[in-house]
Each structure stands twice: as structure tokens, then as C-alpha cells.
Motif scaffolding. Structure first.
Motif, mmCIF file in Angstrom:
data_model
loop_
_atom_site.group_PDB
_atom_site.id
_atom_site.type_symbol
_atom_site.label_atom_id
_atom_site.label_comp_id
_atom_site.label_asym_id
_atom_site.label_seq_id
_atom_site.Cartn_x
_atom_site.Cartn_y
_atom_site.Cartn_z
ATOM 1 N N GLN A 141 0.725 -0.765 -0.275
ATOM 2 C CA GLN A 141 0.275 0.061 0.303
ATOM 3 C C GLN A 141 0.696 1.131 -0.428
ATOM 4 N N ALA A 142 1.649 1.397 1.190
ATOM 5 C CA ALA A 142 3.157 2.386 0.633
ATOM 6 C C ALA A 142 3.101 2.666 -0.920
ATOM 7 N N GLU A 191 2.111 1.270 -3.762
ATOM 8 C CA GLU A 191 1.091 1.872 -4.220
ATOM 9 C C GLU A 191 0.921 3.296 -3.950
ATOM 10 N N ARG A 192 0.454 4.838 -2.450
ATOM 11 C CA ARG A 192 1.257 5.823 -2.549
ATOM 12 C C ARG A 192 2.317 6.460 -3.218
ATOM 13 N N LEU A 193 3.393 6.056 -3.019
ATOM 14 C CA LEU A 193 4.398 6.516 -3.937
ATOM 15 C C LEU A 193 4.619 6.977 -5.377
ATOM 16 N N ALA A 200 1.333 6.358 -6.968
ATOM 17 C CA ALA A 200 -0.455 7.354 -7.517
ATOM 18 C C ALA A 200 -0.126 8.424 -7.915
ATOM 19 N N ASP A 201 0.885 9.129 -7.928
ATOM 20 C CA ASP A 201 0.641 11.007 -8.015
ATOM 21 C C ASP A 201 1.063 11.133 -9.614
ATOM 22 N N ARG A 221 11.400 11.582 -1.151
ATOM 23 C CA ARG A 221 10.807 11.075 -0.232
ATOM 24 C C ARG A 221 11.670 9.620 0.444
ATOM 25 N N GLU A 226 9.829 7.064 3.656
ATOM 26 C CA GLU A 226 8.989 6.403 3.974
ATOM 27 C C GLU A 226 8.764 5.141 5.078
#
Length: 318
Positions: free
Chosen positions: A138-139, A141-143, A145-146, A289, A291
Motif C-alpha cells: 500500500q505504501a 502504491e501511494r508513492l 500514485a501521483d 521521499r 517512508e
């Protein structure tokens, strides 16, 4: 005349059957021989003719050689012709071959099952040390997704999990691994997941079989701790990354679990942020980034960077 050689390559029932089978999936000569009910030397001779004509390509994985169709631009007109002009008897033969192909798929799946069973205990013991895989995914995916993923490269693809997750959103997707065993495993997993567009290739993280500035997004998921030279691996990833492209490295924070080095061949016991930032910078990638995913004895970190130096051509394409 090249055109006459092209038609000569198609002027045999067995070679037409081979083309039809490769339309469904990549196959080795041995697997083709199994489906066709012919000897490997005979099938090899037909494959050589198709290869010489440019209709079929070869890709080596360890001791195996996989066969695949040429580019869609070259093969599509061939199948337009086959689909339009095939008689009922020929269609029935193609369908029978396709049915026998299920046996090949089943054998690959069984080999994958045996491999998983043999290594399940090791993988589970490592997973128990860190946050759940779903949280890591999921992390990632977030990174990603932009912006669009574009052309995706998964270095050290292993079982193909990153391709399974992100290939459907990518323009193209390639997974590379040194291990022919892992690539066979990934092939089965992707087929089971219904992902047909991803390409799998055998290769080394220090010498990727791709051209300069040819991909938009790169993932190295739990790969770098096996690297003798992490900085060289990141530099090689940067070489094939387009200007403005993103590089994601997912690995462990520095730790002292020495048994992972002794039992599981981890060459690096995690990484410090400063070391990763230095390798990114040396490779022309800006770390933008970081995380951290805590929740176990090992902390998982995702480092994301962006390559500088977008060319005029890349700016127009973007």
C-alpha cells in the motif's frame, strides 16, 4: 528475396501450429515438442526457420531458451491472414494444440507449487520480522500514485509480485531476475493472475539488458540487501531511467540480525538513510521521499528518487 523467405517460413503446417501456440504464451522448444507430439530436433529445425525469418525471437534463461513472437507490428498481419484463411480442419488442429497447452501450464504450476513449499518456511520466517506485506504494498502504491507509471521495470522481480500489482497500470512492464527458477515461478504467478502483458527477462542488476533512458519507473523491492555493490546497482538502474523518471528502493533499515546473513544470504544488514542518499546522488537521482514502516523487529524503508536531466524529447513525450 526477404519476402519469399518470409512466406517460405509460413509454408509448413507445423510452423503455423508453432506460431499459433506462441500467440498464447512463450514456450521452450521442449514444451513445443510436447504439445506438437514431435521430436525436439525436428521442432528445433522449424523454430530455426521461423527465427531466421524474423517471425520468432529467442530469449535465454539459464539452460532454457524461451521462444516468443516478433513485435506485434510484424506478427499481427500474419495472424490476420491465418484467422481469415484458415479452414475448419486447420482451426480444429489449432484448438487441439491449445487444449494440450493446458498440460504445459499445469506442469509449470505444479513446479511452482513445489518450489513454494520448499521455501515457504524461510520466507515466512523473514516476513514475521517486519510489518505485513500488504502495508508495504500500500505504501508503494501511494508513492507511485501521483503520476502515470509509464514504462515499468522491476529489478529482481522474484515471484513477480510487483508486476502483478502494477503492470496493469503501466504502459509496458518488464521484470528482470538472475534466477531462471524465479522467472519460471513468476511466469506461472502472472499467468494465474491473468497478466499477459508483462515481459520477463533473465539479467543482472549490474548489467541490465535495456537501453539507456528507456523506462519511466523502476522498483527494487527487497533486492539491494543481496548486492555486493549497492551503489553500482543504483547507478545501473539510473542509466536505464529516463529524465524525470522515478526510482523506488524498498529494503530494511540498518539492523543487527546476523542470522539473515548466515542463513539467508543477505550481504547487507539493511541500509542507513545517509548511505542511500549518497548512492542516489552519485547516480544522478534526487531522493525526494523516504517512508519508514515500523511494526516488527525490522523496519522497512521506501526510498523514492527522481532522475534529473529530462531531455527535450522526454519533455515533449511527457
Amino acid at each position: 528475396m526477404p519476402l519469399s523467405g518470409f512466406f517460405h517460413a509460413l509454408a509448413d503446417p507445423t510452423r503455423l501450429r508453432i506460431m499459433a501456440l506462441l500467440r498464447g504464451m512463450e514456450l521452450s522448444v521442449g514444451e513445443l515438442a510436447q504439445v506438437l507430439g514431435q521430436s525436439q530436433p525436428r521442432v528445433s529445425r522449424h523454430v530455426r526457420i521461423l527465427s531466421d525469418s524474423g517471425l520468432v525471437g529467442r530469449r535465454k534463461e539459464g539452460s532454457w531458451v524461451y521462444l516468443q513472437l516478433a513485435s506485434e507490428e510484424r506478427s499481427r498481419p500474419v495472424f490476420d491472414l491465418i484467422d481469415k484463411w484458415s479452414a475448419d480442419r486447420e482451426r480444429a488442429l489449432f484448438e487441439a494444440d491449445a487444449s494440450r497447452l493446458h498440460a504445459v501450464r499445469a506442469e509449470r504450476a505444479e513446479a511452482a507449487r513445489r518450489y513454494f513449499e520448499a521455501h515457504a518456511a524461510t520466507w515466512e520466517s523473514i516476513r514475521s520480522l517486519h510489518v505485513a506485506d500488504v502495508e508495504v504494498e500500500q505504501a508503494i502504491e501511494r508513492l507511485l500514485a501521483d503520476e502515470p507509471i509509464g514504462a515499468l521495470l522491476d529489478i529482481g522481480t522474484g515471484t513477480g509480485r510487483m508486476l502483478e500489482l502494477f503492470a496493469p497500470r503501466a504502459d509496458t512492464a518488464i521484470g528482470i531476475d538472475r534466477s531462471s527458477e524465479m522467472l519460471r515461478l513468476a511466469r506461472v504467478k502472472l499467468q494465474e493472475a491473468g497478466i499477459d502483458g508483462a515481459s520477463l527477462r533473465q539479467g543482472d542488476m549490474y548489467a541490465l539488458p535495456l537501453g539507456d533512458r528507456s523506462v519511466d519507473s523502476i522498483i527494487l523491492h527487497q533486492v539491494l540487501h543481496y548486492a555486493q555493490q549497492p551503489g553500482a546497482a543504483i547507478a545501473e538502474a539510473s542509466r536505464v531511467l529516463r529524465g524525470g523518471g522515478r526510482l523506488l528502493v524498498i529494503d530494511f533499515a540498518a539492523h543487527d540480525r546476523e542470522e539473515l546473513r548466515e542463513q539467508d544470504a543477505h550481504l547487507r544488514l539493511g541500509f542507513a538513510d545517509e548511505a542511500m542518499r549518497g548512492w542516489f546522488q552519485a547516480a544522478g537521482v534526487t531522493l525526494d521521499r523516504t517512508e519508514r514502516l515500523e511494526g516488527g523487529e525490522l523496519t522497512v524503508i521506501i526510498w523514492r528518487g527522481r532522475k534529473a536531466g529530462m531531455t527535450e524529447t522526454e519533455r515533449k513525450a511527457a
